[in-house]
Scaffold this motif. Structure first.
Motif, PDB file in Angstrom:
ATOM      1  N   ALA A 112       0.834  -1.197   0.000  1.00 52.46           N
ATOM      2  CA  ALA A 112       0.000   0.000   0.000  1.00 52.46           C
ATOM      3  C   ALA A 112       0.873   1.253   0.000  1.00 52.46           C
ATOM      4  CB  ALA A 112      -0.935   0.009   1.207  1.00 52.46           C
ATOM      5  N   TYR A 113       0.835   1.975  -1.113  1.00 54.81           N
ATOM      6  CA  TYR A 113       1.528   3.255  -1.274  1.00 54.81           C
ATOM      7  C   TYR A 113       3.046   3.122  -1.099  1.00 54.81           C
ATOM      8  CZ  TYR A 113      -3.301   4.620  -0.956  1.00 54.81           C
ATOM      9  OH  TYR A 113      -4.652   4.700  -1.165  1.00 54.81           O
ATOM     10  N   LEU A 114       3.588   2.068  -1.637  1.00 51.96           N
ATOM     11  CA  LEU A 114       5.039   1.944  -1.744  1.00 51.96           C
ATOM     12  C   LEU A 114       5.437   2.664  -3.030  1.00 51.96           C
ATOM     13  CD1 LEU A 114       7.608   0.732  -0.503  1.00 51.96           C
ATOM     14  CD2 LEU A 114       7.245  -1.281  -1.934  1.00 51.96           C
ATOM     15  N   GLN A 115       5.733   3.939  -2.894  1.00 56.74           N
ATOM     16  CA  GLN A 115       5.936   4.830  -4.044  1.00 56.74           C
ATOM     17  C   GLN A 115       7.428   4.930  -4.345  1.00 56.74           C
ATOM     18  OE1 GLN A 115       1.841   5.302  -4.040  1.00 56.74           O
ATOM     19  NE2 GLN A 115       3.159   6.231  -5.562  1.00 56.74           N
ATOM     20  N   ILE A 116       7.915   4.041  -5.186  1.00 54.73           N
ATOM     21  CA  ILE A 116       9.330   3.971  -5.537  1.00 54.73           C
ATOM     22  C   ILE A 116       9.449   3.849  -7.053  1.00 54.73           C
ATOM     23  CG2 ILE A 116      10.087   3.060  -3.304  1.00 54.73           C
ATOM     24  CD1 ILE A 116       9.919   0.251  -4.398  1.00 54.73           C
ATOM     25  N   PRO A 117      10.627   4.112  -7.615  1.00 54.14           N
ATOM     26  CA  PRO A 117      10.770   4.059  -9.077  1.00 54.14           C
ATOM     27  C   PRO A 117      10.394   2.698  -9.663  1.00 54.14           C
ATOM     28  CG  PRO A 117      12.639   5.182  -8.093  1.00 54.14           C
ATOM     29  CD  PRO A 117      11.851   4.591  -6.958  1.00 54.14           C
ATOM     30  N   ALA A 118      10.054   2.699 -10.942  1.00 56.17           N
ATOM     31  CA  ALA A 118       9.471   1.517 -11.588  1.00 56.17           C
ATOM     32  C   ALA A 118      10.333   0.274 -11.434  1.00 56.17           C
ATOM     33  CB  ALA A 118       9.206   1.813 -13.064  1.00 56.17           C
ATOM     34  N   ALA A 119      11.649   0.392 -11.617  1.00 63.28           N
ATOM     35  CA  ALA A 119      12.508  -0.791 -11.511  1.00 63.28           C
ATOM     36  C   ALA A 119      12.503  -1.346 -10.091  1.00 63.28           C
ATOM     37  CB  ALA A 119      13.929  -0.444 -11.944  1.00 63.28           C
ATOM     38  N   ASP A 120      12.546  -0.464  -9.099  1.00 60.40           N
ATOM     39  CA  ASP A 120      12.493  -0.907  -7.706  1.00 60.40           C
ATOM     40  C   ASP A 120      11.129  -1.490  -7.375  1.00 60.40           C
ATOM     41  OD1 ASP A 120      15.123  -0.131  -7.061  1.00 60.40           O
ATOM     42  OD2 ASP A 120      14.490   1.923  -6.733  1.00 60.40           O
ATOM     43  N   LEU A 121      10.082  -0.871  -7.900  1.00 56.91           N
ATOM     44  CA  LEU A 121       8.741  -1.382  -7.640  1.00 56.91           C
ATOM     45  C   LEU A 121       8.568  -2.768  -8.246  1.00 56.91           C
ATOM     46  CD1 LEU A 121       5.962  -0.995  -6.461  1.00 56.91           C
ATOM     47  CD2 LEU A 121       5.307   0.273  -8.520  1.00 56.91           C
ATOM     48  N   ALA A 122       9.108  -2.983  -9.436  1.00 58.28           N
ATOM     49  CA  ALA A 122       9.045  -4.320 -10.042  1.00 58.28           C
ATOM     50  C   ALA A 122       9.760  -5.340  -9.162  1.00 58.28           C
ATOM     51  CB  ALA A 122       9.644  -4.292 -11.439  1.00 58.28           C
ATOM     52  N   ALA A 123      10.890  -4.935  -8.572  1.00 62.85           N
ATOM     53  CA  ALA A 123      11.615  -5.842  -7.673  1.00 62.85           C
ATOM     54  C   ALA A 123      10.803  -6.134  -6.420  1.00 62.85           C
ATOM     55  CB  ALA A 123      12.972  -5.236  -7.304  1.00 62.85           C
ATOM     56  N   ALA A 124      10.102  -5.131  -5.896  1.00 62.70           N
ATOM     57  CA  ALA A 124       9.277  -5.333  -4.715  1.00 62.70           C
ATOM     58  C   ALA A 124       8.087  -6.245  -5.033  1.00 62.70           C
ATOM     59  CB  ALA A 124       8.790  -3.996  -4.171  1.00 62.70           C
ATOM     60  N   ILE A 125       7.493  -6.074  -6.212  1.00 61.27           N
ATOM     61  CA  ILE A 125       6.400  -6.958  -6.620  1.00 61.27           C
ATOM     62  C   ILE A 125       6.909  -8.381  -6.795  1.00 61.27           C
ATOM     63  CG2 ILE A 125       4.822  -7.458  -8.538  1.00 61.27           C
ATOM     64  CD1 ILE A 125       4.344  -4.422  -8.731  1.00 61.27           C
ATOM     65  N   ALA A 126       8.135  -8.534  -7.268  1.00 62.92           N
ATOM     66  CA  ALA A 126       8.741  -9.858  -7.343  1.00 62.92           C
ATOM     67  C   ALA A 126       8.920 -10.458  -5.957  1.00 62.92           C
ATOM     68  CB  ALA A 126      10.075  -9.787  -8.081  1.00 62.92           C
ATOM     69  N   THR A 127       9.297  -9.629  -4.974  1.00 64.78           N
ATOM     70  CA  THR A 127       9.391 -10.106  -3.599  1.00 64.78           C
ATOM     71  C   THR A 127       8.049 -10.654  -3.138  1.00 64.78           C
ATOM     72  OG1 THR A 127      11.155  -8.558  -3.003  1.00 64.78           O
ATOM     73  CG2 THR A 127       9.804  -9.396  -1.205  1.00 64.78           C
ATOM     74  N   ALA A 128       6.976  -9.908  -3.434  1.00 74.58           N
ATOM     75  CA  ALA A 128       5.640 -10.360  -3.054  1.00 74.58           C
ATOM     76  C   ALA A 128       5.311 -11.688  -3.727  1.00 74.58           C
ATOM     77  CB  ALA A 128       4.610  -9.295  -3.438  1.00 74.58           C
ATOM     78  N   ALA A 129       5.581 -11.777  -5.027  1.00 75.65           N
ATOM     79  CA  ALA A 129       5.258 -12.995  -5.775  1.00 75.65           C
ATOM     80  C   ALA A 129       6.011 -14.196  -5.222  1.00 75.65           C
ATOM     81  CB  ALA A 129       5.579 -12.795  -7.253  1.00 75.65           C
ATOM     82  N   HIS A 130       7.281 -14.007  -4.894  1.00 75.83           N
ATOM     83  CA  HIS A 130       8.095 -15.113  -4.398  1.00 75.83           C
ATOM     84  C   HIS A 130       7.723 -15.513  -2.972  1.00 75.83           C
ATOM     85  CE1 HIS A 130      11.273 -13.680  -7.491  1.00 75.83           C
ATOM     86  NE2 HIS A 130      10.443 -14.545  -8.030  1.00 75.83           N
ATOM     87  N   SER A 131       6.996 -14.641  -2.282  1.00 78.27           N
ATOM     88  CA  SER A 131       6.576 -14.947  -0.917  1.00 78.27           C
ATOM     89  C   SER A 131       5.238 -15.660  -0.860  1.00 78.27           C
ATOM     90  CB  SER A 131       6.487 -13.646  -0.101  1.00 78.27           C
ATOM     91  OG  SER A 131       7.738 -12.980  -0.054  1.00 78.27           O
ATOM     92  N   LEU A 132       4.494 -15.646  -1.973  1.00 78.47           N
ATOM     93  CA  LEU A 132       3.145 -16.209  -1.988  1.00 78.47           C
ATOM     94  C   LEU A 132       3.150 -17.718  -2.197  1.00 78.47           C
ATOM     95  CD1 LEU A 132       1.306 -13.549  -4.175  1.00 78.47           C
ATOM     96  CD2 LEU A 132       0.790 -14.074  -1.781  1.00 78.47           C
ATOM     97  N   ARG A 133       2.183 -18.362  -1.592  1.00 80.87           N
ATOM     98  CA  ARG A 133       1.929 -19.763  -1.924  1.00 80.87           C
ATOM     99  C   ARG A 133       1.336 -19.837  -3.327  1.00 80.87           C
ATOM    100  NH1 ARG A 133      -3.353 -20.444  -2.309  1.00 80.87           N
ATOM    101  NH2 ARG A 133      -4.793 -19.268  -0.968  1.00 80.87           N
ATOM    102  N   PRO A 134       1.384 -20.989  -3.985  1.00 86.26           N
ATOM    103  CA  PRO A 134       0.726 -21.112  -5.287  1.00 86.26           C
ATOM    104  C   PRO A 134      -0.756 -20.739  -5.187  1.00 86.26           C
ATOM    105  CG  PRO A 134       2.158 -22.986  -4.913  1.00 86.26           C
ATOM    106  CD  PRO A 134       2.121 -22.220  -3.615  1.00 86.26           C
ATOM    107  N   GLY A 135      -1.190 -19.866  -6.068  1.00 87.48           N
ATOM    108  CA  GLY A 135      -2.572 -19.416  -6.041  1.00 87.48           C
ATOM    109  C   GLY A 135      -2.865 -18.326  -5.038  1.00 87.48           C
ATOM    110  N   GLY A 136      -1.842 -17.864  -4.296  1.00 88.96           N
ATOM    111  CA  GLY A 136      -2.030 -16.816  -3.300  1.00 88.96           C
ATOM    112  C   GLY A 136      -2.365 -15.472  -3.929  1.00 88.96           C
ATOM    113  N   THR A 137      -2.816 -14.547  -3.109  1.00 93.33           N
ATOM    114  CA  THR A 137      -3.335 -13.257  -3.567  1.00 93.33           C
ATOM    115  C   THR A 137      -2.328 -12.139  -3.325  1.00 93.33           C
ATOM    116  OG1 THR A 137      -5.611 -13.933  -3.079  1.00 93.33           O
ATOM    117  CG2 THR A 137      -5.194 -11.575  -3.270  1.00 93.33           C
TER     118      THR A 137
END
Length: 208
Positions: A112-137
């Motif tokens: 929520a409102y992690l306002q960082i440059p696009a490349a850093d934001l993509a890395a943070a979204i990757a962190t989220a994806a790698h932390s999720l279980r299969p099918g997680g939200t």
């Protein structure tokens, strides 16, 4: 809830105010995620933990992470005051570094409102994806690029306000399936005036 500044700068900001952000969860977090069954949740860049604490109050096991140690300490102190400490983990980490997360896999990752440059934001979204279980939200909300012209609040720099195309590309790069990606208007009072903000709202799921 942090811009791409130094942890020291944000430690100072959090130390100077009793609360930098609202005590209440973000309205879109509530709207989109209220019906999820309780599980494990990770908030990346969660500041003082208003969203994580809302989930903990609903029976979730939560990890609130931020690169400000002061913010994480305030989160844990509030969790203790509200009798939620057993459900809460606080981690001082940079959201772009997936190895720093303690709780994984999780059922839900929030940003929520992690306002960082696009490349850093993509890395943070990757962190989220790698932390999720299969099918997680995965759920994210940001001050949108359109907010600079048509809304109020948020960082003044265009590169810190993501576009829908940037968010879509970041999700697709890590194989997440986008369920919702849209602009939403949010109204709030600033000073003695009602203001309108334009947020980008994203709901996605990890590959099963």
């Amino acid at each position: 809830m942090t811009t791409r500044n130094s942890p020291e700068a944000w430690n100072l900001r959090y130390a100077e105010s009793e609360m930098v952000w609202s005590l209440e969860p973000n309205e879109f977090v509530v709207e989109y995620l209220s019906d999820l069954p309780a599980g494990k949740m990770l908030d990346l860049g969660g500041g003082e933990g208003r969203n994580a604490l809302w989930f903990a109050s609903r029976g979730w096991h939560v990890e609130n992470s931020d690169f400000s140690a002061v913010a994480v300490t305030k989160f844990l102190q509030r969790a203790e005051r509200e009798g939620l400490l057993e459900l809460c983990t606080g981690t001082t980490m940079d959201a772009t570094h997936p190895e720093s997360c303690v709780t994984k896999p999780v059922d839900l990752a929030v940003m929520a409102y992690l306002q960082i440059p696009a490349a850093d934001l993509a890395a943070a979204i990757a962190t989220a994806a790698h932390s999720l279980r299969p099918g997680g939200t995965f759920f994210g909300v940001w001050h949108a690029r359109e907010n600079l012209e048509y809304g109020f609040g948020g960082p003044p720099s265009p590169e810190l306000n993501p576009t829908q195309d940037e968010l879509r590309a970041a999700c697709e790069a890590v194989g997440m399936n986008i369920e919702t990606l849209t602009l939403r208007e949010r109204y709030f009072v600033s000073g003695d005036q009602q203001r309108k903000a334009i947020d980008a709202v994203l709901l996605a799921t990890a590959a099963a």
